[in-house]
Design a protein around this motif. Structure first.
Motif, PDB file in Angstrom:
ATOM      1  N   HIS A  67      41.560  70.131  27.183  1.00 56.38           N
ATOM      2  CA  HIS A  67      42.925  69.370  27.012  1.00 56.38           C
ATOM      3  C   HIS A  67      42.960  68.142  27.300  1.00 56.38           C
ATOM      4  O   HIS A  67      43.878  67.583  26.538  1.00 56.38           O
ATOM      5  CB  HIS A  67      43.807  69.960  28.427  1.00 56.38           C
ATOM      6  CG  HIS A  67      45.105  69.560  28.627  1.00 56.38           C
ATOM      7  ND1 HIS A  67      46.193  70.071  27.935  1.00 56.38           N
ATOM      8  CD2 HIS A  67      45.782  68.613  29.333  1.00 56.38           C
ATOM      9  CE1 HIS A  67      47.143  69.713  28.113  1.00 56.38           C
ATOM     10  NE2 HIS A  67      47.004  68.698  28.917  1.00 56.38           N
ATOM     11  N   ARG A  68      42.090  67.349  28.021  1.00 54.90           N
ATOM     12  CA  ARG A  68      41.983  65.777  28.156  1.00 54.90           C
ATOM     13  C   ARG A  68      41.453  65.119  26.990  1.00 54.90           C
ATOM     14  O   ARG A  68      41.867  64.100  26.710  1.00 54.90           O
ATOM     15  CB  ARG A  68      41.140  65.563  29.454  1.00 54.90           C
ATOM     16  CG  ARG A  68      41.031  64.071  30.001  1.00 54.90           C
ATOM     17  CD  ARG A  68      40.510  64.046  31.271  1.00 54.90           C
ATOM     18  NE  ARG A  68      40.597  64.760  32.349  1.00 54.90           N
ATOM     19  CZ  ARG A  68      39.838  65.550  32.917  1.00 54.90           C
ATOM     20  NH1 ARG A  68      38.401  65.288  32.674  1.00 54.90           N
ATOM     21  NH2 ARG A  68      40.067  66.406  33.748  1.00 54.90           N
ATOM     22  N   HIS A  69      40.264  65.740  26.440  1.00 49.40           N
ATOM     23  CA  HIS A  69      39.507  64.884  25.454  1.00 49.40           C
ATOM     24  C   HIS A  69      39.650  65.759  24.172  1.00 49.40           C
ATOM     25  O   HIS A  69      39.303  64.799  23.029  1.00 49.40           O
ATOM     26  CB  HIS A  69      38.028  64.992  25.846  1.00 49.40           C
ATOM     27  CG  HIS A  69      37.636  64.308  26.931  1.00 49.40           C
ATOM     28  ND1 HIS A  69      37.560  63.135  27.163  1.00 49.40           N
ATOM     29  CD2 HIS A  69      37.417  64.953  28.500  1.00 49.40           C
ATOM     30  CE1 HIS A  69      37.354  62.747  28.570  1.00 49.40           C
ATOM     31  NE2 HIS A  69      37.328  63.958  29.243  1.00 49.40           N
ATOM     32  N   LEU A  70      40.136  66.692  23.928  1.00 53.02           N
ATOM     33  CA  LEU A  70      40.245  67.253  22.592  1.00 53.02           C
ATOM     34  C   LEU A  70      41.562  67.679  22.079  1.00 53.02           C
ATOM     35  O   LEU A  70      41.914  68.052  20.951  1.00 53.02           O
ATOM     36  CB  LEU A  70      39.284  68.659  22.410  1.00 53.02           C
ATOM     37  CG  LEU A  70      37.923  68.361  22.700  1.00 53.02           C
ATOM     38  CD1 LEU A  70      37.205  69.785  22.729  1.00 53.02           C
ATOM     39  CD2 LEU A  70      37.309  67.370  21.767  1.00 53.02           C
ATOM     40  N   ARG A  71      42.518  67.292  22.902  1.00 54.90           N
ATOM     41  CA  ARG A  71      44.114  67.706  22.730  1.00 54.90           C
ATOM     42  C   ARG A  71      44.620  67.506  21.475  1.00 54.90           C
ATOM     43  O   ARG A  71      45.119  67.918  20.578  1.00 54.90           O
ATOM     44  CB  ARG A  71      44.847  67.403  23.687  1.00 54.90           C
ATOM     45  CG  ARG A  71      46.261  67.731  23.671  1.00 54.90           C
ATOM     46  CD  ARG A  71      47.113  67.741  24.968  1.00 54.90           C
ATOM     47  NE  ARG A  71      48.262  68.429  24.823  1.00 54.90           N
ATOM     48  CZ  ARG A  71      49.253  68.161  25.439  1.00 54.90           C
ATOM     49  NH1 ARG A  71      49.073  67.376  26.532  1.00 54.90           N
ATOM     50  NH2 ARG A  71      50.364  68.718  25.461  1.00 54.90           N
TER      51      ARG A  71
END
Length: 75
Positions: A67-71
């Protein structure tokens, strides 16, 4: 997120999506009537492969990381 991780995700997605187009028998069966999935089969497999490659064994930690890095890479 590092540039290499984005490149890896893109390359995995393209390869998996191409494979699923050539081999539709690998896709799961879905009824004609029903709701449309929010995530494509290729996106789901890509995320699963990335989870394994990056060594995440905890589903909750992987979801937070993704969620934080690939959203921005996935819907």
């Amino acid at each position: 997120m590092s540039n290499e991780l984005g490149t890896l995700a893109t390359a995995l997605y393209v390869g998996i999506d191409d494979l699923l187009r050539v081999r539709p028998d690998l896709r799961p069966w879905r009824p004609v009537i029903g709701f449309t999935p929010r995530v494509t089969d290729a996106e789901l497999v890509t995320l699963s492969v990335m989870q394994a490659l990056l060594g995440f064994t905890s589903e909750a930690r992987w979801l937070r990381y993704a969620h934080r890095h690939l959203r921005h890479l996935f819907r």
